[in-house]
Write a protein that holds these residues in place. Sequence first.
Motif, short mmCIF file in Angstrom:
data_model
loop_
_atom_site.label_atom_id
_atom_site.label_comp_id
_atom_site.label_asym_id
_atom_site.label_seq_id
_atom_site.Cartn_x
_atom_site.Cartn_y
_atom_site.Cartn_z
N GLU A 78 29.86 48.84 55.22
CA GLU A 78 30.01 48.76 53.76
C GLU A 78 31.31 48.06 53.38
O GLU A 78 32.35 48.28 54.00
N ARG A 79 31.23 47.24 52.32
CA ARG A 79 32.40 46.51 51.86
C ARG A 79 33.33 47.43 51.06
O ARG A 79 32.98 48.54 50.68
N GLU A 80 34.52 46.89 50.78
CA GLU A 80 35.56 47.68 50.11
C GLU A 80 35.09 48.22 48.76
O GLU A 80 35.37 49.36 48.40
N GLY A 81 34.37 47.39 47.99
CA GLY A 81 33.93 47.84 46.68
C GLY A 81 33.05 49.06 46.74
O GLY A 81 33.22 50.01 45.96
N ALA A 83 22.65 57.69 49.21
CA ALA A 83 22.31 56.66 50.19
C ALA A 83 23.04 55.36 49.89
O ALA A 83 23.47 54.65 50.81
N GLU A 84 23.17 55.03 48.61
CA GLU A 84 23.87 53.81 48.21
C GLU A 84 25.15 54.18 47.47
O GLU A 84 25.24 55.25 46.86
N ALA A 85 26.14 53.29 47.54
CA ALA A 85 27.40 53.55 46.85
C ALA A 85 27.13 53.75 45.36
O ALA A 85 26.42 52.96 44.75
N GLY A 91 35.08 52.05 47.74
CA GLY A 91 35.89 52.51 46.63
C GLY A 91 35.10 53.35 45.65
O GLY A 91 35.59 54.36 45.13
N ARG A 92 33.85 52.94 45.38
CA ARG A 92 33.01 53.72 44.45
C ARG A 92 32.65 55.06 45.06
O ARG A 92 32.62 56.09 44.36
N ARG A 93 32.38 55.08 46.35
CA ARG A 93 32.10 56.36 47.01
C ARG A 93 33.33 57.27 46.94
O ARG A 93 33.22 58.47 46.65
N LEU A 94 34.50 56.70 47.22
CA LEU A 94 35.73 57.49 47.19
C LEU A 94 35.94 58.09 45.80
O LEU A 94 36.24 59.29 45.67
N ALA A 95 35.80 57.27 44.76
CA ALA A 95 36.01 57.76 43.40
C ALA A 95 35.06 58.92 43.08
O ALA A 95 35.46 59.90 42.43
N HIS A 96 33.82 58.81 43.54
CA HIS A 96 32.84 59.88 43.30
C HIS A 96 33.21 61.16 44.04
O HIS A 96 33.08 62.26 43.50
N LEU A 127 34.98 57.76 55.18
CA LEU A 127 34.02 56.77 54.70
C LEU A 127 34.03 55.52 55.56
O LEU A 127 32.97 54.94 55.82
N VAL A 128 35.20 55.08 55.99
CA VAL A 128 35.28 53.91 56.87
C VAL A 128 34.54 54.18 58.18
O VAL A 128 33.85 53.31 58.73
N GLU A 129 34.66 55.40 58.65
CA GLU A 129 33.97 55.80 59.89
C GLU A 129 32.46 55.93 59.67
O GLU A 129 31.67 55.48 60.49
#
Length: 225
Positions: A65-68, A150-152, A71-76, A58-60
């Motif tokens: 995108e900011r951390e928040g 497309a969006e977190a 984080g939401r993408r990661l949780a999903h 995700l960072v790549e």
Amino acid sequence: MSGDFADRLAHRFADPGLLRQALTHRSLLQGRNRGLASNERLEFVGDRVLGLVIAEWLVERFPGEREGGLGRRLAHLVNQATLAAVARRIGLAEALIVPASEAATGVRKRATVLADACEALIGALYIDGGLDAARDFIRAHWAEEVEAVAEAPRDPKTALQEWAQGRGLALPAYRTVASEGPSHRPRFTVAVTVGEASAEASGVTKREAEKAAAAALLARLEGGA
């Protein structure tokens, strides 16, 4: 264990026993050692590896995108629903090793069982082939989910609350219906209700289970099911 499934993994196991263990549901084993010989320990490893690889990706993929949002993408991407969806796509359900009595009850179709086995498979790939083997598998089979949004994503509990409020309904009600597992690795099952609709999901914390249940119910409500 299906040889066809092993062939689809694009990884030849140096220790085929690891793959067999990843596919062995605890219901097949009896006694004190069932947690050691089933896929539970590999699931523990796979959960951590999946989180690391997805975070790195995700960072790549989303450099602005900011951390928040990350984080939401990661949780999903690491939640039970996504893991179960990946498991179904790769045919993991059919490869699961369960007793005939459990197979008859449809245990292979349960999202919790599929998600756990998918994490165990990642753990087995990591132990057998290192981080590169696990990363190759995750990037091959999570690409659809990574690119789909497309969006977190919003926090599912917040989204479900907004859905209910927008229709003049009472706020979602959460209830813990089960708590199992050892104290160092508990598993909670939570039910959420909005109006006459409800859904259940599990997680290693109550908060995680609540979020998974909210996501499951929201998907059902928005899908009209």
